[in-house]
Design a protein around this motif. Structure first.
Motif, mmCIF file in Angstrom:
data_model
loop_
_atom_site.group_PDB
_atom_site.id
_atom_site.type_symbol
_atom_site.label_atom_id
_atom_site.label_comp_id
_atom_site.label_asym_id
_atom_site.label_seq_id
_atom_site.Cartn_x
_atom_site.Cartn_y
_atom_site.Cartn_z
ATOM 1 N N ARG A 1 -68.441 -36.209 -68.867
ATOM 2 C CA ARG A 1 -68.364 -36.100 -67.390
ATOM 3 C C ARG A 1 -68.685 -34.770 -67.032
ATOM 4 N N GLY A 2 -68.779 -33.651 -67.632
ATOM 5 C CA GLY A 2 -68.653 -31.833 -67.513
ATOM 6 C C GLY A 2 -67.611 -32.047 -66.352
ATOM 7 N N GLU A 3 -66.978 -32.374 -65.971
ATOM 8 C CA GLU A 3 -65.423 -31.302 -64.978
ATOM 9 C C GLU A 3 -64.772 -30.613 -65.809
ATOM 10 N N SER A 4 -65.048 -30.525 -67.050
ATOM 11 C CA SER A 4 -64.276 -29.402 -68.100
ATOM 12 C C SER A 4 -65.243 -28.773 -69.130
ATOM 13 N N ALA A 5 -64.969 -27.679 -69.793
ATOM 14 C CA ALA A 5 -66.040 -27.130 -70.666
ATOM 15 C C ALA A 5 -65.752 -28.017 -71.606
ATOM 16 N N PHE A 6 -67.022 -28.127 -72.364
ATOM 17 C CA PHE A 6 -67.093 -29.604 -73.693
ATOM 18 C C PHE A 6 -66.123 -28.988 -74.471
ATOM 19 N N SER A 7 -66.462 -27.842 -74.993
ATOM 20 C CA SER A 7 -65.096 -27.505 -75.715
ATOM 21 C C SER A 7 -63.347 -28.155 -75.320
#
Length: 162
Positions: free
Chosen positions: A69-75
């Motif tokens: 959802r993009g709420e955190s970094a993809f990594s």
């Protein structure tokens, strides 16, 4: 490029990849494969198995891209996917090993067999790999990856009485 720009770029790549843009996923792969492999290696202790788990983590990430959802970094999201892949592999191996007991294989592998010769610098990855599997998992998740013990306890499969 600053950290915020990198996070936004990764989120954009993940969004494009979720819509089917293979080249966007390939870029995410190139950006993250080294970190994912090192995490797998530290958790499983076997380079060839770590390669298999790395590939499995990226297959799983591709399958679950829609849940990012993009709420955190993809990594960060990929790190969690990877931990889940390694722990799932550990659970399946434990179930397989519980079903099959090899007769006459009562001698443990000597973890010092591949130790560096005296005078060489300590090889941290080799030392981590020599730990018993449960201890290695907890060490890597806590001391290397920064999870709290309560978080690890919720991740770990229940130990089976033997």
């Amino acid at each position: 490029m600053g950290v915020t720009d990198q996070i936004a770029r990764s989120a954009d790549l993940a969004e494009r990849a979720a819509r089917g843009a293979v080249e966007a996923f390939e870029e995410l792969y190139r950006q993250n494969v080294g970190r994912v492999y090192l995490l797998c290696l530290r958790m499983c202790g076997d380079p060839s198995h770590a390669e298999e788990l790395t590939q499995e983590a990226f297959v799983r990430a591709w399958q679950k891209l829609g849940s990012f959802r993009g709420e955190s970094a993809f990594s960060t999201w990929l790190h969690r996917v990877t931990v889940n892949v390694v722990l799932g592999d550990r659970r399946s191996r434990a179930r397989r090993e519980a079903r099959v007991k090899v007769v006459g294989d009562d001698f443990p592998v000597d973890p010092t067999a591949s130790e560096p010769s005296p005078g060489q610098a300590l090889d941290l990855d080799r030392s981590i790999a020599a730990l018993p599997e449960g201890a290695r998992m907890v060490f890597v998740l806590h001391d290397v990856e920064g999870y709290r013990h309560r978080e690890i306890a919720r991740m770990e499969p229940e130990s089976s009485a033997g």
